[in-house]
Design a protein around this motif. Sequence first.
Motif, PDB file in Angstrom:
ATOM      1  N   ILE A 233     -20.021  -5.342 -31.648  1.00  0.00           N
ATOM      2  CA  ILE A 233     -21.341  -5.730 -31.142  1.00  0.00           C
ATOM      3  C   ILE A 233     -22.138  -4.484 -30.772  1.00  0.00           C
ATOM      4  O   ILE A 233     -23.299  -4.328 -31.128  1.00  0.00           O
ATOM      5  CB  ILE A 233     -21.201  -6.654 -29.918  1.00  0.00           C
ATOM      6  CG1 ILE A 233     -20.585  -7.982 -30.335  1.00  0.00           C
ATOM      7  CG2 ILE A 233     -22.545  -6.895 -29.284  1.00  0.00           C
ATOM      8  CD1 ILE A 233     -20.328  -8.883 -29.169  1.00  0.00           C
ATOM      9  N   GLY A 234     -21.492  -3.578 -30.046  1.00  0.00           N
ATOM     10  CA  GLY A 234     -22.213  -2.389 -29.594  1.00  0.00           C
ATOM     11  C   GLY A 234     -22.568  -1.453 -30.730  1.00  0.00           C
ATOM     12  O   GLY A 234     -23.562  -0.751 -30.670  1.00  0.00           O
ATOM     13  N   GLY A 235     -21.762  -1.441 -31.780  1.00  0.00           N
ATOM     14  CA  GLY A 235     -22.044  -0.575 -32.909  1.00  0.00           C
ATOM     15  C   GLY A 235     -22.974  -1.230 -33.917  1.00  0.00           C
ATOM     16  O   GLY A 235     -23.206  -0.696 -34.992  1.00  0.00           O
ATOM     17  N   GLN A 236     -23.477  -2.398 -33.569  1.00  0.00           N
ATOM     18  CA  GLN A 236     -24.427  -3.144 -34.391  1.00  0.00           C
ATOM     19  C   GLN A 236     -23.886  -3.475 -35.770  1.00  0.00           C
ATOM     20  O   GLN A 236     -24.629  -3.561 -36.748  1.00  0.00           O
ATOM     21  CB  GLN A 236     -25.769  -2.409 -34.501  1.00  0.00           C
ATOM     22  CG  GLN A 236     -26.495  -2.492 -33.190  1.00  0.00           C
ATOM     23  CD  GLN A 236     -27.788  -1.738 -33.198  1.00  0.00           C
ATOM     24  OE1 GLN A 236     -27.844  -0.548 -33.456  1.00  0.00           O
ATOM     25  NE2 GLN A 236     -28.851  -2.437 -32.894  1.00  0.00           N
ATOM     26  N   LEU A 237     -22.561  -3.631 -35.851  1.00  0.00           N
ATOM     27  CA  LEU A 237     -21.981  -4.087 -37.117  1.00  0.00           C
ATOM     28  C   LEU A 237     -21.995  -5.605 -37.182  1.00  0.00           C
ATOM     29  O   LEU A 237     -21.751  -6.201 -38.225  1.00  0.00           O
ATOM     30  CB  LEU A 237     -20.539  -3.592 -37.234  1.00  0.00           C
ATOM     31  CG  LEU A 237     -20.454  -2.082 -37.421  1.00  0.00           C
ATOM     32  CD1 LEU A 237     -19.082  -1.586 -37.087  1.00  0.00           C
ATOM     33  CD2 LEU A 237     -20.800  -1.718 -38.832  1.00  0.00           C
ATOM     34  N   LEU A 238     -22.246  -6.257 -36.041  1.00  0.00           N
ATOM     35  CA  LEU A 238     -22.403  -7.695 -35.996  1.00  0.00           C
ATOM     36  C   LEU A 238     -23.650  -7.983 -35.180  1.00  0.00           C
ATOM     37  O   LEU A 238     -23.883  -7.327 -34.174  1.00  0.00           O
ATOM     38  CB  LEU A 238     -21.216  -8.364 -35.295  1.00  0.00           C
ATOM     39  CG  LEU A 238     -19.924  -8.525 -36.072  1.00  0.00           C
ATOM     40  CD1 LEU A 238     -18.878  -9.157 -35.198  1.00  0.00           C
ATOM     41  CD2 LEU A 238     -20.141  -9.378 -37.296  1.00  0.00           C
TER      42      LEU A 238
END
Lengths: 254, 396
Positions: A233-238
Motif C-alpha cells: 500500500i505504501g509503495g503504491q503497488l496497490l
Amino acid sequence: MSRKRPRLVPETFGSRRRRGPGGAGEEPPGGEAGSVRRALRELGELFPRLLFQDALPPIALKSQVYSLVPDRTAADRQLRELRELGEVRVIQLGFDADAQGIVFTEDFRTKALASCRGRPYEGTVKRFLASVLPACGDLSFHQDQMTQTFGFRDCEITQLVNAGVLTVRDAGSWWLSVPGAGRFVKYFVKGRQAVLGMVRKSKYRELLLSELLARRAPLSVRLGLPYHVHDLIGGQLLDIVPTTSGTLLRLPET
Amino acid sequence: MLGFLEARQVGLDDPGRLRRAEATRRVLKLELNKDRDVERIHGSGVNTLDIEPVEGRYMLSGGSDGIIALYDLENFSRKVHYTCKSICSVGRNHPDVHKYSVETVQWYPHDTGMFTSSSFDKTLKIWDTNTLQPADVFHFEGTVYSHHMSPVATKHCLIAVGTKGPKVQLCDLKSGSCSHILQGHRQEILAVSWSPRYEYILATASADSKVKLWDIRRASGCLITLDQHNGEKSKASSEAANTAHNGRVNGLCFTRDGLHLLTIGTDDRMRLWNSSNGENTLVNYGKVCNESRKGLKFTISHGCSPEFVFVPYGSAIAVYTVYSGELITMLRGHYNTVDCCVFQPNFQELYSGSRDCNILAWVPALREPLPDEDDEAETQKNPAFEDAWSSSDEEG
C-alpha cells in the motif's frame, strides 16, 4: 459525481480561518516525530523475529511507514529528524533503489554485536559500531572516509564486509547493512510477489483487505500478510479504494 | 462567504483574500460540465495547448496531425450550453502546415498578433495570427521537442528551443537567426522553460536525467545543475550523482511567482525545487505515473491558496497541492492518455488535450440556479438530452 465532491471543498469559508492562529502551538515538542516513531514500533511488532532465530533486528520498510502515516512529506521530515537524533538508521536493501529499511539504532547495535560474538572480527566490529555509527549518519561510506577519518585499514574493512556490517556498493564505497539481512531480503521479495499474485489472480484483480488477510498465506509468504500489505500500500503497488464493505485493494491500471 | 465580504468591505482583510478563497473553492470543484465543450478539430492526438496570457480568451492547440487550431473560449451567446468554436486553423490544406506532429505551440506573450509552433519536422514557425501566414521559419538539425518564449522579457525576444541534439538553441526574433547555443547536456532536451520572475533565467530538462538552470548572459555554462539528493552522495549509486531524476526528465513548470520549479521524470516522481539555490525541497508526491516518451506538459493554478498542480496521469489528470504534496483528486473523463493541460486563471477552468483527439473543459461546478431566476418558459436544453417520446396517450 457531484455527491462526492462536497468533501473536497474544505472549510475555505470558515474553520480554515479559525484553525490558522491556533495551529502553530498544537504539536507538543518531541511529538513531531511521534507518529513515525509509533509507526516504526508497530511495524516492529509485525516483524517475525522467530523466523530468523532472533538474530535480526526488526526491520521496517519506508513504504510501510507511508502506509501508516499518509502524509508522505511529513513522514519524510520526521524520519529525517529521527535520523539526525541518531535513533534510527536507514539501510539500503539492494533489490530496489526505493526500498530502504529502517532499524532502531539500539536494536541494530545489539544484534550486530550478538552476531559477531566469538568470531575473529569481533574487535573490528565493536570499534566500527562505537566510532563510525554515532559519527556518520549516512547510508554509505567511502574509502577515504573509512581510512582517513576513522582509521580503518583495508584488511579491517574486509573483515567488516565478511561480518555483514558493510556491503560492497562500488569500488571504494560500501553500504551499511544488517548482518544476516540476505535471508530477509530473499523472503521479502518472494513474499511481495506472492501477495501481489494473490490480488492479481482474483476476479477483477481486486480484493477486500479483510478477505485478503483472512486467506491462508501461500508458503512463500514467510514474513506475514499484514507486513507485506503495508509495504504494497505504501509503495503504491496497490491502490486503496474505500468502500462500504471496508477497504478494497486493487491493482493499478497503468 | 458573507464574513469575507464584510471583512473586505470594512477593511479588515486585503482584497486579495476573498479572491484567493473563492478561487481555491472553485478549483476544488472542477468537474466535467455537460454544457461546455470544445469543438473537435483534430483527427489525431492533441499534443499541446496554450491560452493567451493577455485576456485569457483565445486558446491554441497543436496536434499530432500537424494541425494548429485557434479557439474562442469566451461565451457571448447568453446560453448556458456553449461550444468553444474554432475560429480558424492551419489545416492540412494550408501550404505552410507542419509536415509532422506539432509538439509545442505558444502565443506571443505580449499580444495575440503572433504565435509560435514547433514540430517534429525540425522547424519552428512564427505565425501572424490575422493572416495565418508564417512570418519566419527556423530550421534545426534534429526534431524539436519543445520551445518557450519568456513571458516577462522586455530586453530580449529569444525563443529557447530544445531539440534532439544536446545543445539548447536560442533563436532571436528580431534578427531571425539562432543567436546562442547553451552547451552542457548530454542527450536530447525534452523541456525548456523561462523563469516568470527573471527574464534571463532559463531551465532545461534533458533525457540524461539532468535539469540545468542557465543565465543566458553568462557564457561559461549553466548556473546550477539540480541534484535530487542535495549533495548527499550516500543516498544513491555514484552514477546518479547530480541528477534530478532517476530517468528521463520530461516536464518542467515554474510556479507563478518563479520561486519554485516542478520537474517530472520517467522514474514516476515529481519534485519541487527552490529555483534560487537549486535545493530539492523533498516534498513527496508519491508515485506520479509517467510513461510519456516525449515531453509532458503540466500546469499550475494561479491565484489560489494553496496552489494546485494538474498533472496528466495516464488517462486522468491528478491534482496535487504544490507545497505539501497531497493528492486532492483525479479528474477522469478522457478515453486515452492525456498529453497536456492548461489552466485559465480568470475563471479557474482547466482545458486538457489527449490522444483521443478531444479537448475537455473542466469547469467549476456552479451552484444550481434557483427556480424563480428562470424567466423563460422552457429551459435551454441540449438537444442531445431531449427524448423523443410524447407523453400523450395516443400512439405518437
